[in-house]
Design a protein around this motif. Sequence first.
Motif, PDB file in Angstrom:
ATOM      1  N   ALA A 131       0.826  -1.209   0.000  1.00  0.00           N
ATOM      2  CA  ALA A 131       0.000   0.000   0.000  1.00  0.00           C
ATOM      3  C   ALA A 131       0.862   1.261   0.000  1.00  0.00           C
ATOM      4  CB  ALA A 131      -0.921  -0.012   1.208  1.00  0.00           C
ATOM      5  N   GLU A 132       1.958   1.234   0.753  1.00  0.00           N
ATOM      6  CA  GLU A 132       2.834   2.404   0.819  1.00  0.00           C
ATOM      7  C   GLU A 132       3.529   2.646  -0.518  1.00  0.00           C
ATOM      8  OE1 GLU A 132       6.630   4.094   3.448  1.00  0.00           O
ATOM      9  OE2 GLU A 132       5.804   2.095   3.838  1.00  0.00           O
ATOM     10  N   ARG A 133       3.971   1.564  -1.165  1.00  0.00           N
ATOM     11  CA  ARG A 133       4.714   1.715  -2.409  1.00  0.00           C
ATOM     12  C   ARG A 133       3.808   1.987  -3.602  1.00  0.00           C
ATOM     13  NH1 ARG A 133       9.526  -2.460  -3.662  1.00  0.00           N
ATOM     14  NH2 ARG A 133       9.819  -1.940  -1.447  1.00  0.00           N
ATOM     15  N   PHE A 134       2.604   1.386  -3.593  1.00  0.00           N
ATOM     16  CA  PHE A 134       1.700   1.515  -4.743  1.00  0.00           C
ATOM     17  C   PHE A 134       0.322   1.968  -4.258  1.00  0.00           C
ATOM     18  CE2 PHE A 134       4.700  -1.989  -5.796  1.00  0.00           C
ATOM     19  CZ  PHE A 134       5.425  -1.317  -6.765  1.00  0.00           C
ATOM     20  N   PRO A 135       0.160   3.265  -4.012  1.00  0.00           N
ATOM     21  CA  PRO A 135      -1.114   3.773  -3.492  1.00  0.00           C
ATOM     22  C   PRO A 135      -2.261   3.663  -4.492  1.00  0.00           C
ATOM     23  CG  PRO A 135       0.378   5.576  -4.059  1.00  0.00           C
ATOM     24  CD  PRO A 135       1.180   4.312  -4.151  1.00  0.00           C
ATOM     25  N   GLN A 136      -1.978   3.305  -5.732  1.00  0.00           N
ATOM     26  CA  GLN A 136      -3.042   3.101  -6.717  1.00  0.00           C
ATOM     27  C   GLN A 136      -3.924   1.898  -6.349  1.00  0.00           C
ATOM     28  OE1 GLN A 136       0.225   3.073  -7.299  1.00  0.00           O
ATOM     29  NE2 GLN A 136       0.804   4.413  -9.000  1.00  0.00           N
ATOM     30  N   LEU A 137      -3.386   0.977  -5.541  1.00  0.00           N
ATOM     31  CA  LEU A 137      -4.074  -0.278  -5.231  1.00  0.00           C
ATOM     32  C   LEU A 137      -4.937  -0.130  -3.986  1.00  0.00           C
ATOM     33  CD1 LEU A 137      -1.072  -2.728  -5.775  1.00  0.00           C
ATOM     34  CD2 LEU A 137      -2.691  -1.843  -7.471  1.00  0.00           C
ATOM     35  N   ILE A 138      -6.168  -0.607  -4.052  1.00  0.00           N
ATOM     36  CA  ILE A 138      -7.082  -0.631  -2.911  1.00  0.00           C
ATOM     37  C   ILE A 138      -7.011  -2.032  -2.302  1.00  0.00           C
ATOM     38  CG2 ILE A 138      -9.451  -0.313  -2.130  1.00  0.00           C
ATOM     39  CD1 ILE A 138      -9.908   1.355  -4.697  1.00  0.00           C
ATOM     40  N   LEU A 139      -6.411  -2.153  -1.141  1.00  0.00           N
ATOM     41  CA  LEU A 139      -6.155  -3.455  -0.538  1.00  0.00           C
ATOM     42  C   LEU A 139      -7.151  -3.770   0.573  1.00  0.00           C
ATOM     43  CD1 LEU A 139      -2.265  -3.250  -0.234  1.00  0.00           C
ATOM     44  CD2 LEU A 139      -3.607  -4.190  -2.122  1.00  0.00           C
ATOM     45  N   GLN A 140      -7.342  -5.064   0.833  1.00  0.00           N
ATOM     46  CA  GLN A 140      -8.158  -5.500   1.961  1.00  0.00           C
ATOM     47  C   GLN A 140      -7.342  -5.535   3.254  1.00  0.00           C
ATOM     48  OE1 GLN A 140     -11.571  -6.275   1.831  1.00  0.00           O
ATOM     49  NE2 GLN A 140     -11.272  -5.275  -0.169  1.00  0.00           N
ATOM     50  N   GLY A 141      -6.021  -5.626   3.109  1.00  0.00           N
ATOM     51  CA  GLY A 141      -5.150  -5.675   4.272  1.00  0.00           C
ATOM     52  C   GLY A 141      -4.617  -7.050   4.589  1.00  0.00           C
ATOM     53  N   ASP A 142      -5.100  -8.078   3.873  1.00  0.00           N
ATOM     54  CA  ASP A 142      -4.629  -9.441   4.116  1.00  0.00           C
ATOM     55  C   ASP A 142      -3.733  -9.950   2.978  1.00  0.00           C
ATOM     56  OD1 ASP A 142      -6.431  -9.779   2.068  1.00  0.00           O
ATOM     57  OD2 ASP A 142      -7.703 -11.222   3.120  1.00  0.00           O
ATOM     58  N   TYR A 229      -8.898  -5.035 -22.031  1.00  0.00           N
ATOM     59  CA  TYR A 229      -9.645  -3.785 -21.842  1.00  0.00           C
ATOM     60  C   TYR A 229      -8.670  -2.654 -21.509  1.00  0.00           C
ATOM     61  CZ  TYR A 229     -13.340  -7.237 -20.800  1.00  0.00           C
ATOM     62  OH  TYR A 229     -14.199  -8.310 -20.832  1.00  0.00           O
ATOM     63  N   TRP A 230      -8.973  -1.473 -22.000  1.00  0.00           N
ATOM     64  CA  TRP A 230      -8.223  -0.269 -21.649  1.00  0.00           C
ATOM     65  C   TRP A 230      -9.186   0.718 -20.992  1.00  0.00           C
ATOM     66  CZ3 TRP A 230      -6.959  -3.493 -25.481  1.00  0.00           C
ATOM     67  CH2 TRP A 230      -5.603  -3.737 -25.742  1.00  0.00           C
ATOM     68  N   PHE A 231      -8.908   1.093 -19.722  1.00  0.00           N
ATOM     69  CA  PHE A 231      -9.763   2.031 -18.993  1.00  0.00           C
ATOM     70  C   PHE A 231      -9.047   3.367 -18.820  1.00  0.00           C
ATOM     71  CE2 PHE A 231     -11.732  -1.981 -17.832  1.00  0.00           C
ATOM     72  CZ  PHE A 231     -13.084  -1.671 -17.877  1.00  0.00           C
ATOM     73  N   GLU A 232      -9.829   4.423 -18.882  1.00  0.00           N
ATOM     74  CA  GLU A 232      -9.289   5.783 -18.830  1.00  0.00           C
ATOM     75  C   GLU A 232      -9.035   6.202 -17.378  1.00  0.00           C
ATOM     76  OE1 GLU A 232     -10.337   9.697 -21.277  1.00  0.00           O
ATOM     77  OE2 GLU A 232     -11.931   9.131 -19.885  1.00  0.00           O
ATOM     78  N   PRO A 233      -7.798   6.588 -17.035  1.00  0.00           N
ATOM     79  CA  PRO A 233      -7.520   7.046 -15.669  1.00  0.00           C
ATOM     80  C   PRO A 233      -7.893   8.516 -15.489  1.00  0.00           C
ATOM     81  CG  PRO A 233      -5.507   7.043 -16.943  1.00  0.00           C
ATOM     82  CD  PRO A 233      -6.583   6.525 -17.859  1.00  0.00           C
ATOM     83  N   GLU A 234      -8.228   8.875 -14.265  1.00  0.00           N
ATOM     84  CA  GLU A 234      -8.485  10.280 -13.971  1.00  0.00           C
ATOM     85  C   GLU A 234      -7.196  11.097 -14.070  1.00  0.00           C
ATOM     86  OE1 GLU A 234     -10.320  10.464 -10.149  1.00  0.00           O
ATOM     87  OE2 GLU A 234     -11.947   9.077 -10.699  1.00  0.00           O
ATOM     88  N   ASP A 235      -6.095  10.485 -13.652  1.00  0.00           N
ATOM     89  CA  ASP A 235      -4.784  11.137 -13.708  1.00  0.00           C
ATOM     90  C   ASP A 235      -3.802  10.163 -14.361  1.00  0.00           C
ATOM     91  OD1 ASP A 235      -2.413  12.464 -13.396  1.00  0.00           O
ATOM     92  OD2 ASP A 235      -2.364  12.310 -11.198  1.00  0.00           O
ATOM     93  N   PRO A 236      -3.525  10.312 -15.659  1.00  0.00           N
ATOM     94  CA  PRO A 236      -2.626   9.371 -16.339  1.00  0.00           C
ATOM     95  C   PRO A 236      -1.262   9.236 -15.676  1.00  0.00           C
ATOM     96  CG  PRO A 236      -3.776  10.729 -17.949  1.00  0.00           C
ATOM     97  CD  PRO A 236      -4.093  11.300 -16.596  1.00  0.00           C
ATOM     98  N   ALA A 237      -0.766  10.317 -15.052  1.00  0.00           N
ATOM     99  CA  ALA A 237       0.556  10.257 -14.422  1.00  0.00           C
ATOM    100  C   ALA A 237       0.599   9.244 -13.280  1.00  0.00           C
ATOM    101  CB  ALA A 237       0.954  11.635 -13.909  1.00  0.00           C
ATOM    102  N   LEU A 238      -0.552   8.984 -12.660  1.00  0.00           N
ATOM    103  CA  LEU A 238      -0.613   8.038 -11.547  1.00  0.00           C
ATOM    104  C   LEU A 238      -0.282   6.617 -12.001  1.00  0.00           C
ATOM    105  CD1 LEU A 238      -1.362   7.978  -8.504  1.00  0.00           C
ATOM    106  CD2 LEU A 238      -3.686   7.365  -9.201  1.00  0.00           C
ATOM    107  N   TYR A 239      -0.586   6.326 -13.249  1.00  0.00           N
ATOM    108  CA  TYR A 239      -0.371   4.977 -13.797  1.00  0.00           C
ATOM    109  C   TYR A 239       0.767   4.950 -14.816  1.00  0.00           C
ATOM    110  CZ  TYR A 239      -4.536   3.338 -11.415  1.00  0.00           C
ATOM    111  OH  TYR A 239      -5.446   2.987 -10.443  1.00  0.00           O
TER     112      TYR A 239
END
Length: 387
Positions: A131-142, A229-239
Amino acid sequence: MTTADVAVIGLGAMGSAALYQLARRGMKAIGIDRFDPPHDRGSSHGETRITRQAIGEGAEYVPLVLRSHAIWRELEAQSGECLLHAVGGLILAGERAEGRHHAKPDFLGTTVATARQFGIAHEVLSAEQIAERFPQLILQGDEQGYYEPGAGFVLPEKCIEVQLTLARRMGAGVFTGERVLRLEPTPGGLTVHTSRARYAVGRVVLSAGAWVREFLPLEAFRVHRQVLYWFEPEDPALYAPERFPVFIWLHGPGEDGHFYGFPMLQGSAGVKLAGEQFSRESDPDQVEHTVSSEQIGFIYRHHVAPRLRALGPRCTRTAACLYTSTPDGGFVLDWHPELPGVFVVSPCSGHGFKHSAGLGEAIAQVIAEGRSAVSLEPFSLARFAKR
């Protein structure tokens, strides 16, 4: 009638690599393809393919991918093209994940084990570290993760194009828009009959992908349509590649319990993502290339929205491709049981492109020298006879 030492049938990932390696060994080689590669009818298209050096499908694959990475760098030096992008790769699995991937149990654990066995640089990460290294990911914590800095992606269309171009420069013949109708054994080798011509050759490399069943109709070979599939990001720089790795995420049970993805390339339509399915078979000549809104909605709701931040529901591009798979998820690299002089290179069960450059070298060694430097014994047809 054109003559050659060897004919390569099918010029996708494996065929283009084999033709290049045969030509560089001075063999008189020809390649035949029913389309005009690189094309979007088979298994080797869609902008990017993941490559990883520690292989969760088994240690027998690691020597092939390590050779592939070295060969791609050699191809880059010869062509001036950039083929391999080592942006890093992340494999993560949660407690609810089945853990299987490409028919192999404990995919994450095997990846870690092969990294240690072969001395491949890596890190084992906790959910907090991911989570710290890749904040783009929504984790469950396990979740637990494996991060490999040398992993990344290759560009499949460019890889094929470069190898075919170099093969031509070294004297290989490339014949496109020709469908191979049959292979006829002769006293001196084989005659390849196509929709346009006949070719007299000593050996054949059969790398026909989803069409391999026309020449070796084994029930074990299954063709499955897959969707990208290709999805449009809100902020391309994030990805962007410097901030986001390739990933494989095992998050639940069954074939809908995982997906994979890539960073957003400059000029790309969006962030490329995909799942996999092995329950519905396809006819490679009647594949539906249009992707429905229902399919787009499912992958967004099931995989994307719960797990990737700032990635909206707008799908800017889709593509369909084909996996040709075996029950154990392994490759087939073996001599045809009924056609002497025909070496079968397929199926690759959805994880072949990363190994293709090394496989091309191994195939050329088998044809030219009688054996390859890398053991191909784990990929024999004999394993299906034992079932």
